[in-house]
Design an enzyme around this catalytic site. Structure first.
Site, PDB file in Angstrom:
ATOM      1  N   ASP A 179       0.904  -0.900   0.125  1.00  0.00           N
ATOM      2  CA  ASP A 179      -0.042   0.164   0.184  1.00  0.00           C
ATOM      3  C   ASP A 179       0.482   1.484   0.409  1.00  0.00           C
ATOM      4  O   ASP A 179       1.653   1.188   0.420  1.00  0.00           O
ATOM      5  CB  ASP A 179      -0.439   0.463   0.906  1.00  0.00           C
ATOM      6  N   GLU A 222       0.833  -0.326  -4.730  1.00  0.00           N
ATOM      7  CA  GLU A 222      -0.295   0.778  -5.288  1.00  0.00           C
ATOM      8  C   GLU A 222       1.199   1.960  -5.418  1.00  0.00           C
ATOM      9  O   GLU A 222       1.778   2.621  -4.645  1.00  0.00           O
ATOM     10  CB  GLU A 222      -0.910   1.009  -3.768  1.00  0.00           C
TER      11      GLU A 222
END
Length: 890
Positions: free
Chosen positions: A512, A567
């Site tokens: 993330d 990401e």
């Protein structure tokens, strides 16, 4: 399989042959369309019911020789059961007779009833497992094989070995010669990576040993002076004193509970067993008490804790010592016993069909769901839909539930709201049995600023795990930023990656917030234009990038089957090239621009003004040689403050117009476009595809975690809470399962789309060619693999005998049409027509062949080579694939 119930086609339900469907557009407005007779399967429905009833008559007998193997096994088991019951009755009668004659049976060995029941249950479970693993016995295509292992089988882990770095890091430039202008930067980061690898190999015995910090730090069983016990070690260089406190010592440290500090700032403490029992009982609460340099006394949850819990009547979390005494049989979950994995890891999918999910909000009830409930209720649903990978959010412990798991407090602890460490293991093992690859959403881009429950200010200093001052604080997220250049921070984070792979058998990661990691500006107030100076300059945080390279190197070297997804919204070149080439090392990046594009065009214009070229450009705008995961929407679009695609398209009409059998122009348009958007996004958006839990059936409303009133830390703005409600923090599976509502149509279409990829592998097919982007006709034609896609976005116009280009000559048939009645369409283009479309030679739209098709408005139709089409195969409703297709991939 033939159906016994009637279905709607063109707005009318019929149950007999010879009826004609009413032709209507999928959305509002009207266009010129053709009417078609009912599909032939409806003509056989009543006969199918009669045949099934006949087959269920008990008088009908079948020779054992004619029985399929599975049915024969069932029959043998039933006969064996009857024989055992009969024998049991005879034994009981004999015992009664012997006792009546005065013969004592004392001392005669008997099998306890509970053991008999356990053996019977084990036999039934084995039969059920074999039945699930062998659907071919019923004559159906085996779309979803499951893993079968014998009783007592232990999961087999296969490790790889890290290789020494070679080269100068410029091999990754071979796909893009223009990157040579920044070769100096790429060489510098690769040189830093090589130096770090050398230091780890020299000082720590290699990546393998360095990444197993959890075997040294935290709580581990061991010996000291020939005594068995618990070693506790904690890195807290700025602490003046450290002791363990908890339930085991009534929260008051005794002299033997104070740790000693070594020259590296690591505190060590050994607690010997007491009369053969652990000095710290299983499940007991525990913390460390620290004296900071300032003289202040602090209580902290150990940084390497494996489980942290929050009592119902307390605000703060406590560390929880986790050491179950017993061990279960492989694949069997038993409360407070160590779970043993039974099933091997599935092979790495060639085509990733990712189901992004959150265990806590996966119940249809307004509550926090458990790992075991997810295992039993949600995993079978995911498998049936055709996805082969689950990406699980919010596994790492986070004190604030409303953070969606992104403000991590305990990096090695599983989220206790959903259960225990061993319950999570049982869930992952079951996923592996079902053939599902399991990814964890890991957060190494920042950490919660919560110092009571997390690692912020752990030893009283601001710079232990994080940068000091503004560099160590993310003002938008109100969180702390790691110092990736620190040796012990590197050990902590690399070991955290290894922990989830080794201890819980996750198969990979979705990292993330990687954009925030890689740049000093964290991507805030920054619009990336693609200029290479934006990626390779002073704004790039080389410590962070090198950490990502080391992490990817360790993960892929030691776990060759693992997958990493980053990401990254910036589009950094070389992000998805191997570390050995000088790349950052990710397997995929999330193609985040696609979801933003759909939101933008739905928010700013109606579909008659959508740009076909604009959509195609966004879907295909990615770097050659760097794989992407495409998606139309993820959890981001489902959160409160945003809208899902279904809600953008239908909005309030979803509350009133979703009843099946009624017509609503807004809903008809919404369902039609929802299917088209998912079709084109999956086919053109990347080399894999992702969907967030529930969005496959157009889940209404938004996600709103239970929360109290608060203030925005960056602006000071008041944010009202929702009274701690879970009502919008769940998944309404009942909507998709209801025959009375139209959600079932979107759910069925998504299932057919996933199985189409199973059959033809088009998500990752190397051949992609867009032959038509017609702004006037609002039509897009493209090829992916062997398939030809024709999407007509026009709200009213349908086109007869529309010529479309294609690469391969021959006959084609409809293999999937969003206009099928089972998908809420009107059957104007249906696999049931069983029509062949023959190509003609000659250049058309820059293609060597072409064919003429019918393209109804707001419809996506996929054509496949006729030899691989079978309209009668209803093993996946609405899909016309022969058997399981030419390139079947689980």
């Amino acid at each position: 399989m033939m159906r016994a119930t009637t279905k709607r086609f063109g707005g009318y339900g019929k149950s007999s042959a010879g009826c004609v469907a009413r032709a209507r557009p999928s959305g509002s407005g009207s266009g010129h369309r053709r009417s078609h007779p009912f599909p032939p399967h409806l003509q056989q429905q009543q006969q199918g019911v009669w045949c099934r009833a006949q087959a269920e008559e008990p008088e009908i007998s079948v020779s054992d020789e004619d029985l399929p193997p599975l049915d024969l096994l069932k029959k043998e088991n039933e006969l064996l059961r009857q024989a055992i019951e009969s024998a049991g009755g005879s034994v009981n009668e004999l015992e009664e007779e012997l006792e009546a004659e005065g013969v004592s049976l004392e001392g005669v060995a008997q099998v306890p009833a509970d053991e008999e029941e356990a053996e019977a249950e084990e036999g039934e479970a084995a039969v059920a497992e074999e039945e699930e693993a062998a659907p071919a016995a019923s004559g159906k295509p085996d779309w979803s094989p499951v893993q079968v292992q014998p009783a007592g089988h232990h999961m087999e882990e296969i490790y790889g070995e890290p290789q020494n770095p070679t080269g100068d890091g410029t091999e990754c430039l071979r796909f893009d010669p223009t990157l040579w202008s920044h070769a100096g930067h790429i060489k510098e980061r690769y040189n830093r990576y090589c130096n770090l690898r050398y230091a780890i190999d020299t000082n720590e015995g290699g990546l393998d040993n360095f990444s197993k910090g959890y075997e040294h730090f935290g709580f581990n069983r061991g010996t000291h002076e020939e005594k068995e016990g618990i070693w506790y070690r904690e890195w807290a260089p700025n602490a003046k004193a450290l002791a363990l406190v908890g339930d085991f010592n009534d929260w008051e440290p005794q002299p033997e509970h104070w740790a000693f500090k070594n020259e590296f700032g690591v505190w060590e403490l050994f607690l010997p067993d007491i009369e053969g029992k652990s000095a710290i009982p299983h499940r007991s609460r525990i913390k460390c008490r620290i004296e900071a340099e300032s003289g202040e006394w602090l209580e902290r949850i150990p940084a390497w804790i494996k489980w942290a819990t929050q009592a119902w009547d307390e605000v703060q979390f406590n560390g929880c010592y986790w050491e179950p005494e017993g061990t279960s049989e492989p694949g069997v979950f038993e409360q407070d016993k160590k779970y043993q994995f039974k099933y091997n890891r599935p092979k790495r999918p060639a085509n990733m069909r990712i189901y992004e999910c959150h265990v806590g909000m996966s119940s249809k009830e307004p509550k926090v769901n458990s790992y075991l409930e997810f295992k039993d209720d949600v995993l079978p649903r995911i498998k049936a839909l055709g996805y082969n990978t689950i990406q699980i959010m919010a596994i790492q412990e986070h004190a604030y539930y409303g953070s969606f798991g992104y403000h991590v407090t305990n990096f090695f602890g599983v989220s206790s709201r959903s259960g225990t460490p061993d319950e999570l293991k049982a869930m992952i093992d079951e996923a592996h049995r079902l053939g599902l690859f399991v990814l964890i959403d890991i957060v190494h881009s920042h950490a919660s600023s919560n110092s009571n429950d997390g690692i912020n200010l752990f030893d009283g200093s601001g710079g232990q795990y994080f940068h000091e001052g503004a560099k160590g604080y993310h003002w938008m997220w109100d969180s702390r930023l790691f110092n990736y250049g620190n040796w012990e921070v590197m050990r902590f984070l690399l070991s955290n990656c290894r922990w989830w792979l080794d201890e819980y058998k996750f198969d990979g990661f979705r990292f993330d917030g990687v954009t925030s990691m890689m740049y000093h500006h964290h991507g805030l107030q920054m619009a990336f234009t693609g200029n290479y100076d934006e990626y390779f300059g002073m704004q790039t945080d080389l410590d962070s990038v090198v950490y990502l390279m080391i992490a990817n190197d360790m993960i892929h070297s030691l776990f060759p089957n693992a997958v990493t997804i980053g990401e990254d919204v910036s589009g950094m070149p070389t992000f998805c090239r191997p570390v050995q080439e000088g790349g950052v090392g990710f397997d995929y990046r999330l193609n985040m621009a696609i979801a933003d594009k759909w939101i933008d065009i739905m928010e700013t214009s109606t579909d008659e003004y959508w740009g076909m070229g604009d959509i195609c450009h966004t879907l295909t705008n990615r770097r050659y040689g760097e794989a992407c995961i495409g998606y139309a929407e993820s959890h981001d679009q489902a959160l409160v403050g945003d809208k899902t695609i279904a809600f953008w398209l239908m909005d309030a009409e979803m509350y009133y117009g979703m009843e099946d059998g009624t017509h609503n122009d807004v809903v008809s348009r919404g369902i039609a476009l929802h299917k088209m958007i998912r079709c084109i996004s999956s086919a053109l958006g990347g080399e894999g595809y992702l969907n967030f839990m529930g969005n496959e059936f157009g889940h209404p409303e938004w996600i709103d975690f239970p929360r109290d009133d608060t203030y925005d830390t960056s602006t000071g703005e008041f944010i009202p809470g929702n009274g701690g409600s879970h009502d919008k923090c769940r998944r309404r599976w009942d909507l998709a399962d209801s025959d009375e509502l139209k959600y079932k149509y979107m759910n069925s279409y998504d299932r057919a789309l996933m199985h189409l990829d199973k059959a033809f592998g088009f998500f990752n097919a190397p051949h992609t060619f867009i032959s038509r982007k017609d702004e006037m006709d609002k039509l897009i034609v493209f090829e992916r693999g062997d398939l030809v896609f024709v999407l007509n976005f026009h709200p009213t116009n349908s086109y007869s005998d529309y010529r479309v280009g294609c690469c391969n000559p021959g006959a084609y048939k409809v293999v999937l049409s969003s206009d099928e009645g089972v998908f809420g369409g009107w059957n104007n283009v249906s696999k049931w027509n069983d029509a062949e479309f023959h190509t003609q030679d000659g250049d058309y739209d820059s293609r060597p062949c072409s064919m003429q098709v019918y393209a109804p408005s707001r419809t996506a139709v996929v054509y496949a080579p006729a030899d691989w089409c079978d309209y009668e195969n209803e093993s996946v409703v609405g899909l016309g694939v022969k058997d399981v297709g030419p390139y079947f991939n689980v």
